[in-house]
Scaffold this motif. Structure first.
Motif, PDB file in Angstrom:
ATOM      1  N   THR A   7       0.851  -1.183   0.000  1.00  0.00           N
ATOM      2  CA  THR A   7       0.000   0.000   0.000  1.00  0.00           C
ATOM      3  C   THR A   7       0.888   1.235   0.000  1.00  0.00           C
ATOM      4  O   THR A   7       1.834   1.326   0.767  1.00  0.00           O
ATOM      5  CB  THR A   7      -0.907   0.008   1.246  1.00  0.00           C
ATOM      6  N   LYS A   8       0.592   2.171  -0.876  1.00  0.00           N
ATOM      7  CA  LYS A   8       1.364   3.406  -0.985  1.00  0.00           C
ATOM      8  C   LYS A   8       0.407   4.590  -1.025  1.00  0.00           C
ATOM      9  O   LYS A   8      -0.664   4.529  -1.607  1.00  0.00           O
ATOM     10  CB  LYS A   8       2.199   3.430  -2.268  1.00  0.00           C
ATOM     11  N   SER A   9       0.816   5.677  -0.402  1.00  0.00           N
ATOM     12  CA  SER A   9       0.044   6.906  -0.505  1.00  0.00           C
ATOM     13  C   SER A   9       0.503   7.662  -1.748  1.00  0.00           C
ATOM     14  O   SER A   9       1.550   7.370  -2.325  1.00  0.00           O
ATOM     15  CB  SER A   9       0.261   7.778   0.730  1.00  0.00           C
ATOM     16  N   ILE A  10      -0.270   8.635  -2.150  1.00  0.00           N
ATOM     17  CA  ILE A  10       0.101   9.439  -3.320  1.00  0.00           C
ATOM     18  C   ILE A  10       1.436  10.130  -3.072  1.00  0.00           C
ATOM     19  O   ILE A  10       2.260  10.252  -3.965  1.00  0.00           O
ATOM     20  CB  ILE A  10      -1.021  10.440  -3.661  1.00  0.00           C
ATOM     21  N   ARG A  11       1.695  10.524  -1.850  1.00  0.00           N
ATOM     22  CA  ARG A  11       2.960  11.177  -1.511  1.00  0.00           C
ATOM     23  C   ARG A  11       4.145  10.247  -1.757  1.00  0.00           C
ATOM     24  O   ARG A  11       5.209  10.688  -2.169  1.00  0.00           O
ATOM     25  CB  ARG A  11       2.928  11.632  -0.064  1.00  0.00           C
ATOM     26  N   ASP A  12       3.973   8.964  -1.514  1.00  0.00           N
ATOM     27  CA  ASP A  12       5.038   7.990  -1.744  1.00  0.00           C
ATOM     28  C   ASP A  12       5.320   7.790  -3.233  1.00  0.00           C
ATOM     29  O   ASP A  12       6.362   7.260  -3.598  1.00  0.00           O
ATOM     30  CB  ASP A  12       4.670   6.627  -1.139  1.00  0.00           C
ATOM     31  N   LEU A  13       4.407   8.209  -4.070  1.00  0.00           N
ATOM     32  CA  LEU A  13       4.533   7.981  -5.512  1.00  0.00           C
ATOM     33  C   LEU A  13       5.007   9.217  -6.277  1.00  0.00           C
ATOM     34  O   LEU A  13       4.955   9.236  -7.501  1.00  0.00           O
ATOM     35  CB  LEU A  13       3.180   7.528  -6.074  1.00  0.00           C
TER      36      LEU A  13
END
Length: 137
Positions: A7-13
């Protein structure tokens, strides 16, 4: 190699989103204006030595790939063809992360990282020899 879905947040991407944006712009430009190659400067290395440089054909490979001419893209510069395919996969993984907040994650052991490094560093001279053979013979 371990493959997992994380699971990744938009910030991580953010990095993937930036490269995805640049890739989409490049793809659109390559698809809509393949004639741009005619106006690009010549490769000075090839002009001075008569030998193609390791990145000769990279622009053509991108343009051919954007028009789904797979074999022509691969023939133009195999190294950049696989680089573009890898970037496409990364972009698709980023889009997946944006839509579902889940991405495919690859975890390599130290030995696998060393092997990957050797393969990547070996690919440059092998690609260059290929380009020299194809362009000169």
């Amino acid at each position: 190699m371990k493959i997992s879905i994380r699971t990744k947040s938009i910030r991580d991407l953010q990095v993937g989103i930036g490269y995805l944006f640049i890739g989409i712009i490049g793809l659109i430009l390559a698809y809509l204006s393949p004639f741009i190659v005619e106006y690009m400067p010549v490769c000075l290395f090839q002009k001075w030595t008569g030998i193609p440089c390791p990145s000769c054909g990279a622009t053509h490979a991108g343009i051919y790939l954007s028009q789904f001419h797979i074999l022509q893209s691969l023939n133009s510069n195999p190294l950049f063809f696989f680089l573009y395919i890898g970037l496409l996969a990364w972009g698709m993984n980023t889009v997946s992360g944006l839509l579902t907040h889940r991405v495919i994650h690859f975890e390599l052991s130290q030995k696998e990282k060393k092997i990957r490094k050797i393969i990547l560093l070996s690919a440059i001279p092998v690609n260059w020899v290929y380009l020299i053979c194809v362009k000169l013979f």
